[in-house]
Design a protein around this motif. Structure first.
Motif, mmCIF file in Angstrom:
data_model
loop_
_atom_site.group_PDB
_atom_site.id
_atom_site.type_symbol
_atom_site.label_atom_id
_atom_site.label_comp_id
_atom_site.label_asym_id
_atom_site.label_seq_id
_atom_site.Cartn_x
_atom_site.Cartn_y
_atom_site.Cartn_z
ATOM 1 N N GLY A 1 -39.924 -15.109 33.279
ATOM 2 C CA GLY A 1 -38.543 -15.039 32.805
ATOM 3 C C GLY A 1 -38.444 -14.666 31.332
ATOM 4 N N PHE A 2 -37.195 -14.666 30.836
ATOM 5 C CA PHE A 2 -36.933 -14.297 29.451
ATOM 6 C C PHE A 2 -37.288 -15.452 28.524
ATOM 7 N N ASN A 3 -37.792 -15.120 27.342
ATOM 8 C CA ASN A 3 -37.917 -16.104 26.274
ATOM 9 C C ASN A 3 -36.523 -16.510 25.806
ATOM 10 N N ASP A 4 -36.342 -17.780 25.435
ATOM 11 C CA ASP A 4 -35.005 -18.265 25.055
ATOM 12 C C ASP A 4 -34.435 -17.482 23.876
ATOM 13 N N ASP A 5 -35.257 -17.197 22.871
ATOM 14 C CA ASP A 5 -34.752 -16.457 21.708
ATOM 15 C C ASP A 5 -34.384 -15.030 22.087
ATOM 16 N N PRO B 1 -13.069 -0.874 42.763
ATOM 17 C CA PRO B 1 -14.366 -0.913 43.462
ATOM 18 C C PRO B 1 -15.504 -0.662 42.479
ATOM 19 N N CYS B 2 -16.524 -1.515 42.576
ATOM 20 C CA CYS B 2 -17.638 -1.429 41.640
ATOM 21 C C CYS B 2 -18.967 -1.517 42.392
ATOM 22 N N LEU B 3 -19.985 -1.080 41.704
ATOM 23 C CA LEU B 3 -21.339 -1.130 42.217
ATOM 24 C C LEU B 3 -22.069 -2.275 41.532
ATOM 25 N N LEU B 4 -22.674 -3.174 42.324
ATOM 26 C CA LEU B 4 -23.437 -4.290 41.784
ATOM 27 C C LEU B 4 -24.924 -4.023 41.980
ATOM 28 N N ILE B 5 -25.664 -3.960 40.878
ATOM 29 C CA ILE B 5 -27.106 -3.751 40.902
ATOM 30 C C ILE B 5 -27.768 -5.026 40.399
ATOM 31 N N ARG B 6 -28.547 -5.668 41.247
ATOM 32 C CA ARG B 6 -29.219 -6.925 40.878
ATOM 33 C C ARG B 6 -30.728 -6.688 40.864
ATOM 34 N N ILE B 7 -31.341 -6.902 39.707
ATOM 35 C CA ILE B 7 -32.788 -6.704 39.516
ATOM 36 C C ILE B 7 -33.393 -8.069 39.206
ATOM 37 N N ALA C 1 -17.433 -1.876 32.688
ATOM 38 C CA ALA C 1 -18.794 -2.207 33.123
ATOM 39 C C ALA C 1 -19.222 -3.543 32.520
ATOM 40 N N GLN C 2 -20.103 -4.230 33.236
ATOM 41 C CA GLN C 2 -20.615 -5.515 32.775
ATOM 42 C C GLN C 2 -22.109 -5.567 33.031
ATOM 43 N N ILE C 3 -22.807 -6.283 32.149
ATOM 44 C CA ILE C 3 -24.242 -6.517 32.334
ATOM 45 C C ILE C 3 -24.548 -7.937 31.880
ATOM 46 N N SER C 4 -25.291 -8.670 32.690
ATOM 47 C CA SER C 4 -25.608 -10.060 32.383
ATOM 48 C C SER C 4 -27.091 -10.307 32.570
ATOM 49 N N PHE C 5 -27.604 -11.260 31.782
ATOM 50 C CA PHE C 5 -29.022 -11.602 31.813
ATOM 51 C C PHE C 5 -29.152 -13.103 32.024
ATOM 52 N N ALA C 6 -30.143 -13.514 32.807
ATOM 53 C CA ALA C 6 -30.367 -14.933 33.067
ATOM 54 C C ALA C 6 -31.787 -15.130 33.558
ATOM 55 N N ASN C 7 -32.220 -16.379 33.516
ATOM 56 C CA ASN C 7 -33.497 -16.770 34.104
ATOM 57 C C ASN C 7 -33.251 -17.315 35.499
ATOM 58 N N ALA C 8 -33.977 -16.797 36.465
ATOM 59 C CA ALA C 8 -33.780 -17.189 37.857
ATOM 60 C C ALA C 8 -34.441 -18.535 38.140
ATOM 61 N N THR C 9 -34.070 -19.120 39.271
ATOM 62 C CA THR C 9 -34.635 -20.394 39.727
ATOM 63 C C THR C 9 -35.539 -20.139 40.933
ATOM 64 N N PRO C 10 -36.779 -20.640 40.949
ATOM 65 C CA PRO C 10 -37.411 -21.529 39.963
ATOM 66 C C PRO C 10 -38.016 -20.809 38.780
ATOM 67 N N SER C 11 -38.250 -19.485 38.890
ATOM 68 C CA SER C 11 -38.831 -18.739 37.782
ATOM 69 C C SER C 11 -38.414 -17.286 37.911
ATOM 70 N N ALA D 1 -36.931 -13.470 35.869
ATOM 71 C CA ALA D 1 -35.785 -12.934 35.141
ATOM 72 C C ALA D 1 -34.832 -12.253 36.123
ATOM 73 N N GLU D 2 -33.536 -12.288 35.802
ATOM 74 C CA GLU D 2 -32.525 -11.691 36.682
ATOM 75 C C GLU D 2 -31.526 -10.924 35.830
ATOM 76 N N VAL D 3 -31.285 -9.678 36.200
ATOM 77 C CA VAL D 3 -30.330 -8.816 35.508
ATOM 78 C C VAL D 3 -29.323 -8.317 36.532
ATOM 79 N N GLU D 4 -28.030 -8.454 36.192
ATOM 80 C CA GLU D 4 -26.957 -7.970 37.061
ATOM 81 C C GLU D 4 -26.137 -6.932 36.303
ATOM 82 N N ILE D 5 -25.969 -5.757 36.916
ATOM 83 C CA ILE D 5 -25.212 -4.660 36.314
ATOM 84 C C ILE D 5 -24.061 -4.314 37.249
ATOM 85 N N VAL D 6 -22.857 -4.286 36.703
ATOM 86 C CA VAL D 6 -21.668 -3.938 37.478
ATOM 87 C C VAL D 6 -21.031 -2.709 36.827
#
Length: 589
Positions: free
Chosen positions: A520-524, A508-514, A560-570, A572-577
């Motif tokens: 959004g994030f710059n590509d670099d 069992p894990c906790l998912l935190i979505r911000i 634990a996991q953490i992921s970063f992405a650009n949301a649609t249509p604009s 930033a999105e961060v997911e922490i598990v």
């Protein structure tokens, strides 16, 4: 351990040395067998390759000579047509005498139609620029698309300024149309073009007489190394087409091929033949018998040598491998027990045991050092006050005082007190999710007073998850990053925080979505944070995101996991598990 003795100044190798045992085994089995096989196979294969290469080279030269002779005949016909034919000369009378001009066109059409049946040409053509008249004679195997392509190519060539002498010197040139290659011969005089063309696939038919086997291939290649026919054979076998054409060579990856080639004297292309190396060995029956006989004779010696090597080499190595496998599984208490073996393995085993003891001690020291470093960085993060945040907060208080908005001043002061109380709290590795969210709401309220009507926040978390322990400032770090990079006075920004139970993992894990609706994030920057790298730019060293990544890795390892992405249509999105139940031994809660 027995010491090495010297005889006449030369070191003596112990009879129990693994090196001595291996040398004896190699001398008894491998050296005679490999030497004989290498000599016989290399010599025979070299001789046969030379013979086959020379034979196929002669065949290629013969066939290429026939092609060049046919092209030379066409050249002579086209040149004679331009220099001597009366009808060709009458084409110049387009403006003065139209009847004479069109009569010449008709006669020339008949001439190129008659000559087509005697040559390996797919088509002849004549194009008069002044009259925009195009006549052609083509074989039945051509298609409408090919004829249309030829006409388009000639019409485009008529618009260039190439002199007749230059066009003549070019000879037969290679042109590509879609997936097919063609040979073109083009002459020009007095704004009138004449020429011929051949599809390269049609020149491949007689090559079936070359004995290259079912897996072999013959093909035409441009001077740039491009296969004009059968490209799949070249690309699938990674054939090299850029070697010296005067000598044969071996090429290919999985399947090896003997390559021979002959260049055309009339155009910028060559003819290649690729003979499978396995087909060459079919001509070596005696050598194959020898190669089969020697291994059969060696089978008698192999069991004896295997038992010898197993006792002196394989068993000690297997003991070492078993210990390494247990260490790979995380058991650092493994040690190799003493047993009779060679001198070298005794040294290896003793060194291995000493090394594992040191590694176990060093790992504990390094882990403790990393944990202390992370705690120090967390303390630094907690004690770090953003100057802009501090100044903006004082400025808001000043503005509220000027406007005598006592209620908002009280609320702002209370928010700042709670904010700094949380930031200056004694260092804790874990805090309750409820406390972290309260701190986030308090921080967002301060920012809402700073950006009225331009920042909205929505936080959702089930009540049963609020006591869950999480590392402090994990959520607040990314909220602060959103405020810094996304919130402007141009348009409102929506910040949403969702906490839910994550059921995709083994525990069992906790998912935190911000998520925010900013740019959004710059590509670099996105590439760097996905690699867990610190972000350094003109504003300095940004330790916040990197600190969160490192703390999650240290506290939860691979849980634990953490992921970063650009949301649609604009945005930033961060997911922490993170696990619901952390290892309490790694912190206080």
């Amino acid at each position: 351990m027995a010491a090495k003795k010297k005889i006449g100044g030369i070191p003596r190798i112990s009879w129990n040395s693994i090196r001595f045992k291996l040398v004896i085994a190699v001398l008894l089995i491998l050296v005679p067998l490999i030497s004989l096989l290498m000599y016989l196979s290399d010599y025979a294969v070299h001789v046969v390759r030379n013979q086959i290469a020379e034979s196929n080279k002669n065949l290629l030269s013969l066939y290429m000579g026939q092609i060049d002779n046919s092209l030379q005949v066409v050249d002579e016909y086209l040149i004679g047509l331009v220099l001597e034919d009366a009808d060709w000369k009458d084409l110049r009378y387009f403006a003065e005498d139209k009847d004479r001009y069109y009569l010449a066109i008709t006669r020339l059409s008949n001439k190129i139609t008659n000559i087509l049946s005697y040559q390996p040409i797919d088509g002849f053509f004549i194009y008069s620029v002044p009259g925009d008249d195009y006549i052609e004679a083509v074989s039945a195997r051509t298609t409408f698309e090919e004829r249309q392509y030829v006409r388009t190519y000639i019409e485009q060539a008529s618009k260039t300024d190439a002199a007749p002498q230059k066009l003549y010197q070019n000879g037969w040139i290679v042109q590509r149309f879609q997936a097919n290659y063609y040979l073109f011969r083009l002459l020009k005089e007095n704004d009138t073009f004449v020429g011929a063309w051949i599809k390269m696939d049609n020149l491949m038919m007689p090559l079936r007489l070359i004995n290259i086997g079912e897996k072999g291939a013959s093909l035409f290649v441009t001077d740039r190394g491009e296969p004009m026919v059968n490209p799949d054979f070249v690309y699938n076998n990674e054939i090299d087409l850029n070697q010296d054409l005067h000598n044969f060579y071996l090429t290919g990856t999985d399947n090896r091929y003997l390559a021979v080639a002959e260049h055309s004297s009339k155009g910028n292309f060559s003819l290649f033949a690729f003979i499978p190396d396995e087909k060459i060995l079919e001509n070596l029956p005696n050598l194959r018998k020898i190669i089969i006989f020697i291994p059969l004779g060696s089978v008698i010696l192999l069991p004896i040598c295997f038992l010898f090597l197993r006792r002196s080499l394989m068993i000690p190595i297997n003991r070492l491998l078993q210990a390494m496998k247990r260490i790979r599984d995380g058991n650092l208490d493994v040690r190799i027990q003493p047993f009779p073996t060679s001198n070298e393995f005794q040294i290896v085993n003793d060194t291995f045991n000493n090394m594992m003891s040191q590694i176990q001690e060093l790992k504990n020291n390094v882990y403790e050092e990393q944990l202390n470093k992370q705690k120090a960085e967390l303390q630094h993060l907690q004690l770090q006050i953003n100057p802009h945040f501090y100044m903006n907060s004082l400025n808001i208080l000043y503005t509220l005082a000027r406007t005598k908005n006592i209620a908002l001043m009280e609320e702002m002061s209370l928010c700042l007190i709670q904010y700094f109380r949380y930031m200056f709290k004694s260092n804790l590795t874990y805090v309750a999710l409820n406390d972290e969210l309260k701190h986030v709401r308090n921080y967002i309220r301060i920012q809402e007073l700073r950006f009225p009507d331009y920042l909205k926040c929505d936080i959702e978390a089930p009540e049963f998850l609020l006591p869950t322990p999480v590392p402090p400032l994990v959520i607040q770090t990314f909220v602060e990053n959103t405020i810094k990079h996304a919130v402007t006075m141009d348009e409102p920004i929506l910040l949403s925080i969702r906490v839910e139970l994550h059921s995709c993992s083994e525990e069992p894990c906790l998912l935190i979505r911000i998520r925010d609706t900013g740019k959004g994030f710059n590509d670099d920057v996105l590439k760097e944070i996905r690699k867990s790298m610190r972000i350094v730019d003109e504003e300095g060293d940004h330790i916040g995101i990197w600190n969160v990544q490192q703390r999650l890795r240290l506290l939860y390892q691979n849980r634990a996991q953490i992921s970063f992405a650009n949301a649609t249509p604009s945005g930033a999105e961060v997911e922490i598990v993170v696990p619901l139940q952390p290892d309490i031994r790694k912190g206080e809660f």
